[in-house]
Design a protein around this motif. Structure first.
Motif, PDB file in Angstrom:
ATOM      1  N   ALA A  10       0.837  -1.200   0.000  1.00  0.00           N
ATOM      2  CA  ALA A  10       0.000   0.000   0.000  1.00  0.00           C
ATOM      3  C   ALA A  10       0.871   1.249   0.000  1.00  0.00           C
ATOM      4  CB  ALA A  10      -0.927  -0.007   1.210  1.00  0.00           C
ATOM      5  N   ARG A  11       1.961   1.206   0.744  1.00  0.00           N
ATOM      6  CA  ARG A  11       2.870   2.347   0.794  1.00  0.00           C
ATOM      7  C   ARG A  11       3.516   2.580  -0.568  1.00  0.00           C
ATOM      8  NH1 ARG A  11       6.592   0.678   4.619  1.00  0.00           N
ATOM      9  NH2 ARG A  11       4.886   0.792   6.096  1.00  0.00           N
ATOM     10  N   ARG A  12       3.934   1.499  -1.242  1.00  0.00           N
ATOM     11  CA  ARG A  12       4.514   1.630  -2.586  1.00  0.00           C
ATOM     12  C   ARG A  12       3.502   2.198  -3.565  1.00  0.00           C
ATOM     13  NH1 ARG A  12       6.522  -3.538  -1.701  1.00  0.00           N
ATOM     14  NH2 ARG A  12       4.872  -4.356  -3.020  1.00  0.00           N
ATOM     15  N   ASP A  13       2.269   1.700  -3.514  1.00  0.00           N
ATOM     16  CA  ASP A  13       1.219   2.193  -4.404  1.00  0.00           C
ATOM     17  C   ASP A  13       0.942   3.669  -4.167  1.00  0.00           C
ATOM     18  OD1 ASP A  13       0.954  -0.279  -5.546  1.00  0.00           O
ATOM     19  OD2 ASP A  13      -0.821  -0.828  -4.379  1.00  0.00           O
ATOM     20  N   ARG A  14       0.847   4.061  -2.915  1.00  0.00           N
ATOM     21  CA  ARG A  14       0.586   5.459  -2.577  1.00  0.00           C
ATOM     22  C   ARG A  14       1.732   6.342  -3.066  1.00  0.00           C
ATOM     23  NH1 ARG A  14      -0.946   4.824   2.390  1.00  0.00           N
ATOM     24  NH2 ARG A  14       1.150   4.777   3.234  1.00  0.00           N
ATOM     25  N   SER A  15       2.955   5.874  -2.893  1.00  0.00           N
ATOM     26  CA  SER A  15       4.119   6.632  -3.339  1.00  0.00           C
ATOM     27  C   SER A  15       4.106   6.804  -4.857  1.00  0.00           C
ATOM     28  CB  SER A  15       5.390   5.907  -2.902  1.00  0.00           C
ATOM     29  OG  SER A  15       6.523   6.531  -3.440  1.00  0.00           O
ATOM     30  N   ARG A  16       3.763   5.750  -5.574  1.00  0.00           N
ATOM     31  CA  ARG A  16       3.703   5.827  -7.036  1.00  0.00           C
ATOM     32  C   ARG A  16       2.615   6.804  -7.483  1.00  0.00           C
ATOM     33  NH1 ARG A  16       1.099   3.194 -11.407  1.00  0.00           N
ATOM     34  NH2 ARG A  16       2.432   3.221 -13.245  1.00  0.00           N
ATOM     35  N   ARG A  17       1.447   6.732  -6.850  1.00  0.00           N
ATOM     36  CA  ARG A  17       0.368   7.661  -7.203  1.00  0.00           C
ATOM     37  C   ARG A  17       0.774   9.109  -6.932  1.00  0.00           C
ATOM     38  NH1 ARG A  17      -2.766   3.578  -4.681  1.00  0.00           N
ATOM     39  NH2 ARG A  17      -2.823   4.835  -2.798  1.00  0.00           N
ATOM     40  N   GLU A  18       1.450   9.346  -5.830  1.00  0.00           N
ATOM     41  CA  GLU A  18       1.902  10.705  -5.514  1.00  0.00           C
ATOM     42  C   GLU A  18       2.906  11.205  -6.546  1.00  0.00           C
ATOM     43  OE1 GLU A  18       3.383  10.411  -1.542  1.00  0.00           O
ATOM     44  OE2 GLU A  18       1.364  10.308  -0.674  1.00  0.00           O
ATOM     45  N   ARG A  19       3.833  10.328  -6.979  1.00  0.00           N
ATOM     46  CA  ARG A  19       4.807  10.730  -7.997  1.00  0.00           C
ATOM     47  C   ARG A  19       4.116  11.054  -9.319  1.00  0.00           C
ATOM     48  NH1 ARG A  19       7.495   6.233  -6.260  1.00  0.00           N
ATOM     49  NH2 ARG A  19       7.134   5.194  -8.249  1.00  0.00           N
ATOM     50  N   LEU A  20       3.162  10.229  -9.725  1.00  0.00           N
ATOM     51  CA  LEU A  20       2.452  10.481 -10.978  1.00  0.00           C
ATOM     52  C   LEU A  20       1.648  11.777 -10.898  1.00  0.00           C
ATOM     53  CD1 LEU A  20       1.350   6.860 -11.856  1.00  0.00           C
ATOM     54  CD2 LEU A  20       2.830   8.327 -13.224  1.00  0.00           C
ATOM     55  N   ARG A  21       0.969  12.003  -9.788  1.00  0.00           N
ATOM     56  CA  ARG A  21       0.216  13.255  -9.635  1.00  0.00           C
ATOM     57  C   ARG A  21       1.155  14.454  -9.632  1.00  0.00           C
ATOM     58  NH1 ARG A  21      -3.384  10.188  -5.968  1.00  0.00           N
ATOM     59  NH2 ARG A  21      -5.294   9.887  -7.174  1.00  0.00           N
ATOM     60  N   GLY A  22       2.298  14.295  -8.994  1.00  0.00           N
ATOM     61  CA  GLY A  22       3.289  15.369  -8.976  1.00  0.00           C
ATOM     62  C   GLY A  22       3.836  15.683 -10.357  1.00  0.00           C
ATOM     63  N   ALA A  23       3.810  14.690 -11.245  1.00  0.00           N
ATOM     64  CA  ALA A  23       4.291  14.884 -12.616  1.00  0.00           C
ATOM     65  C   ALA A  23       3.188  15.411 -13.522  1.00  0.00           C
ATOM     66  CB  ALA A  23       4.843  13.566 -13.160  1.00  0.00           C
ATOM     67  N   GLY A  24       2.000  15.696 -12.947  1.00  0.00           N
ATOM     68  CA  GLY A  24       0.926  16.285 -13.738  1.00  0.00           C
ATOM     69  C   GLY A  24      -0.039  15.290 -14.342  1.00  0.00           C
ATOM     70  N   PHE A  25      -0.058  14.065 -13.827  1.00  0.00           N
ATOM     71  CA  PHE A  25      -0.985  13.054 -14.324  1.00  0.00           C
ATOM     72  C   PHE A  25      -2.132  12.870 -13.355  1.00  0.00           C
ATOM     73  CE2 PHE A  25       2.907  12.057 -16.519  1.00  0.00           C
ATOM     74  CZ  PHE A  25       2.468  11.743 -17.793  1.00  0.00           C
ATOM     75  N   ARG A  26      -3.229  12.340 -13.858  1.00  0.00           N
ATOM     76  CA  ARG A  26      -4.338  11.994 -12.982  1.00  0.00           C
ATOM     77  C   ARG A  26      -4.857  10.621 -13.390  1.00  0.00           C
ATOM     78  NH1 ARG A  26      -9.316  15.733 -15.169  1.00  0.00           N
ATOM     79  NH2 ARG A  26     -10.574  13.938 -14.762  1.00  0.00           N
TER      80      ARG A  26
END
Length: 50
Positions: A10-26
């Motif tokens: 769950a922590r890895r998934d959350r981290s990946r989602r945060e990185r993608l959102r930070g890169a301007g993706f949704r």
């Protein structure tokens, strides 16, 4: 042990989602550029010029 593994995943998934959102993706069915960001319109203009 299983709970720790699930928490780690769950922590890895959350981290990946945060990185993608930070890169301007949704998220959608796939991750795609967030067209609501102000920078998106500028990128479209810039990439659309020959």
């Amino acid at each position: 042990m299983e709970n720790r593994v699930a928490t780690s995943a769950a922590r890895r998934d959350r981290s990946r989602r945060e990185r993608l959102r930070g890169a301007g993706f949704r998220p959608g069915k796939i991750w795609h550029p967030d067209t609501r960001l102000p920078a998106f319109a500028g990128d479209c203009r810039r990439f659309g010029r020959p």
